[in-house]
Design a protein around this motif. Structure first.
Motif, mmCIF file in Angstrom:
data_model
loop_
_atom_site.group_PDB
_atom_site.id
_atom_site.type_symbol
_atom_site.label_atom_id
_atom_site.label_comp_id
_atom_site.label_asym_id
_atom_site.label_seq_id
_atom_site.Cartn_x
_atom_site.Cartn_y
_atom_site.Cartn_z
ATOM 1 N N ASN A 105 1.400 -6.120 3.596
ATOM 2 C CA ASN A 105 2.164 -5.700 2.285
ATOM 3 C C ASN A 105 1.398 -4.497 2.031
ATOM 4 O O ASN A 105 2.076 -3.218 1.862
ATOM 5 C CB ASN A 105 2.279 -6.792 1.225
ATOM 6 C CG ASN A 105 2.761 -7.782 1.573
ATOM 7 O OD1 ASN A 105 4.000 -7.653 2.872
ATOM 8 N ND2 ASN A 105 2.863 -8.667 1.025
ATOM 9 N N LEU A 106 0.695 -4.164 1.372
ATOM 10 C CA LEU A 106 -0.699 -3.238 0.835
ATOM 11 C C LEU A 106 -0.635 -1.967 1.915
ATOM 12 O O LEU A 106 -0.457 -0.794 2.201
ATOM 13 C CB LEU A 106 -1.796 -3.330 0.399
ATOM 14 C CG LEU A 106 -2.703 -2.338 -0.346
ATOM 15 C CD1 LEU A 106 -1.336 -1.362 -1.097
ATOM 16 C CD2 LEU A 106 -4.146 -2.867 -0.336
ATOM 17 N N LEU A 107 -1.135 -2.102 3.187
ATOM 18 C CA LEU A 107 -0.969 -1.849 4.005
ATOM 19 C C LEU A 107 0.115 -1.108 5.108
ATOM 20 O O LEU A 107 0.172 -0.054 4.995
ATOM 21 C CB LEU A 107 -1.517 -2.456 6.078
ATOM 22 C CG LEU A 107 -2.609 -3.281 5.564
ATOM 23 C CD1 LEU A 107 -2.798 -4.233 7.279
ATOM 24 C CD2 LEU A 107 -3.827 -2.066 5.565
ATOM 25 N N THR A 108 1.202 -1.649 4.844
ATOM 26 C CA THR A 108 2.703 -1.273 4.399
ATOM 27 C C THR A 108 2.594 0.233 3.679
ATOM 28 O O THR A 108 3.076 1.474 4.008
ATOM 29 C CB THR A 108 3.832 -1.903 4.733
ATOM 30 O OG1 THR A 108 3.740 -3.242 5.404
ATOM 31 C CG2 THR A 108 5.499 -1.514 4.805
ATOM 32 N N ALA A 109 2.124 0.084 2.594
ATOM 33 C CA ALA A 109 2.500 1.217 1.172
ATOM 34 C C ALA A 109 1.682 2.434 1.722
ATOM 35 O O ALA A 109 1.255 3.322 1.703
ATOM 36 C CB ALA A 109 2.566 0.459 -0.210
ATOM 37 N N LEU A 110 0.460 1.808 2.010
ATOM 38 C CA LEU A 110 -0.443 2.855 2.364
ATOM 39 C C LEU A 110 -0.110 3.261 3.826
ATOM 40 O O LEU A 110 -0.516 4.918 4.012
ATOM 41 C CB LEU A 110 -1.877 1.963 2.802
ATOM 42 C CG LEU A 110 -2.649 1.632 1.644
ATOM 43 C CD1 LEU A 110 -3.915 0.967 1.310
ATOM 44 C CD2 LEU A 110 -2.749 2.313 0.182
ATOM 45 N N ARG A 111 0.220 3.009 4.911
ATOM 46 C CA ARG A 111 0.628 3.816 5.918
ATOM 47 C C ARG A 111 1.552 4.611 5.553
ATOM 48 O O ARG A 111 2.106 5.800 6.471
ATOM 49 C CB ARG A 111 1.322 2.646 7.222
ATOM 50 C CG ARG A 111 1.910 1.744 7.339
ATOM 51 C CD ARG A 111 3.139 2.010 8.017
ATOM 52 N NE ARG A 111 4.348 1.321 8.691
ATOM 53 C CZ ARG A 111 4.930 1.910 8.731
ATOM 54 N NH1 ARG A 111 5.647 2.650 7.699
ATOM 55 N NH2 ARG A 111 6.075 0.036 9.017
ATOM 56 N N THR A 112 2.926 3.878 4.935
ATOM 57 C CA THR A 112 3.829 5.197 4.676
ATOM 58 C C THR A 112 3.658 6.221 4.383
ATOM 59 O O THR A 112 4.072 7.239 4.301
ATOM 60 C CB THR A 112 5.239 4.170 3.587
ATOM 61 O OG1 THR A 112 4.760 2.947 4.583
ATOM 62 C CG2 THR A 112 6.093 5.055 3.687
#
Length: 321
Positions: A105-112
């Motif tokens: 979840n947080l990884l998706t936000a950070l990679r986006t």
């Protein structure tokens, strides 16, 4: 197998690590060393949810895997959970054995956010001073934090369909010591960099809202029919993306391409600019546009980095599988 729970991600993954992982994998994609698998994305007919899989293989980084997850629009209101839910699975490319399961979840936000930040580094004018944000949802604050690190912006301007949400990004700007101003859409003409981060199916940012020399990063949800910006803007701009096939099928370029306004050959890979095989911005007056479609390799790259960090810091959980 290693497990890195969602609760550990915030203490492991920094914006710098995410940026480096995404920039590196974009370059590998453009050089042919990494490729994405076809995306599966379906409305499951339950809770209005969209669910799917993104995956790929990076030969350079020896990273193989997939992200499973999607969008549950009722989560926040009914359960106090974020609407986007995902998990990343990594596999050993030599044996096919599962290597890791990582909260996504947080990884998706950070990679986006890292993807738009990479595009700003390589495509925005060096003298960019005003940053515009169209959108003020959960992802917008990550976009703003990452973007502010790429240029010496002296003002942030913001617009959202629901103005009452704009304090979400005003707070981020204030914490960075940058003044914030609410504008209407024509007011975006003041911006040197504009990030759109909405889930729209009809354009809000029009071609005449964007001034010569602006860099636009379209980072909203990608699916069939989505549209954040006027198709005419893509005709005026030099268009870049993470993956061309996704851009013209489910990304921001799908409408201009479908209407015959641009050709597939008019969309370039950002990784080619990173590699130096594409010149990128052609002049100070040229509008550049990055269509961030959110490829699976981005997820795998940041997940692989976080697994290594978790093992090194002793917070990864090892289980027999």
């Amino acid at each position: 197998m290693w497990i890195v729970p969602e609760r550990e991600i915030a203490n492991l993954m920094t914006r710098d690590v995410a940026f480096d992982a995404v920039e590196t994998v974009f370059a590998a994609m453009a050089s042919g060393e990494a490729y994405n698998f076809p995306v599966i994305r379906e409305a499951i007919g339950h809770e209005d949810a969209l669910y799917g899989f993104k995956g790929g293989f990076d030969r350079a980084g020896l990273t193989l895997g997939l992200k499973a997850g999607g969008y549950w629009p009722n989560n926040l209101a009914r359960r106090g959970l974020i609407n986007h839910q995902s998990t990343v699975f990594l596999f050993d490319p030599d044996t096919g054995m599962v290597r890791a399961m990582v909260g996504g979840n947080l990884l998706t936000a950070l990679r986006t956010a890292a993807a738009s930040s990479v595009s700003i580094k390589h495509l925005a004018r060096e003298d960019a001073k005003v940053l515009g944000i169209a959108g003020a949802g959960h992802q917008a604050k990550y976009q703003l934090s990452a973007a502010l690190e790429q240029r010496s912006f002296d003002k942030v301007i913001g617009w959202n369909y629901h103005p009452e949400m704009l304090p979400n990004i005003e707070k981020v700007a204030a914490e960075a010591g940058v003044p914030f101003e609410v504008v209407d859409l024509p007011g975006m003409a003041e911006a040197d960099v504009i990030i759109t981060i909405t889930s729209a199916f009809s354009p809000s940012l029009m071609a005449d809202h964007v001034s010569p020399g602006t860099h636009v990063a379209c980072m909203g949800t990608d699916t069939k029919g989505k549209q954040e910006v006027d198709a005419a803007l893509l005709v005026k701009a030099a268009v870049f993306t993470d993956e061309v096939a996704q851009s013209i099928s489910i990304g921001e370029a799908q409408h201009a391409f479908g209407e015959g306004l641009i050709a597939e050959s008019d969309v370039a890979q950002l990784g080619a600019v990173i590699n130096g095989t594409h010149p990128g911005r052609g002049s100070a007056d040229q509008i550049t546009l990055f269509d961030g479609t959110g490829v699976g390799l981005q997820d795998l790259a940041v997940a692989a980095s976080v697994v290594n960090l978790a093992i090194a810091q002793g917070v990864a959980i090892e289980v027999d599988f």
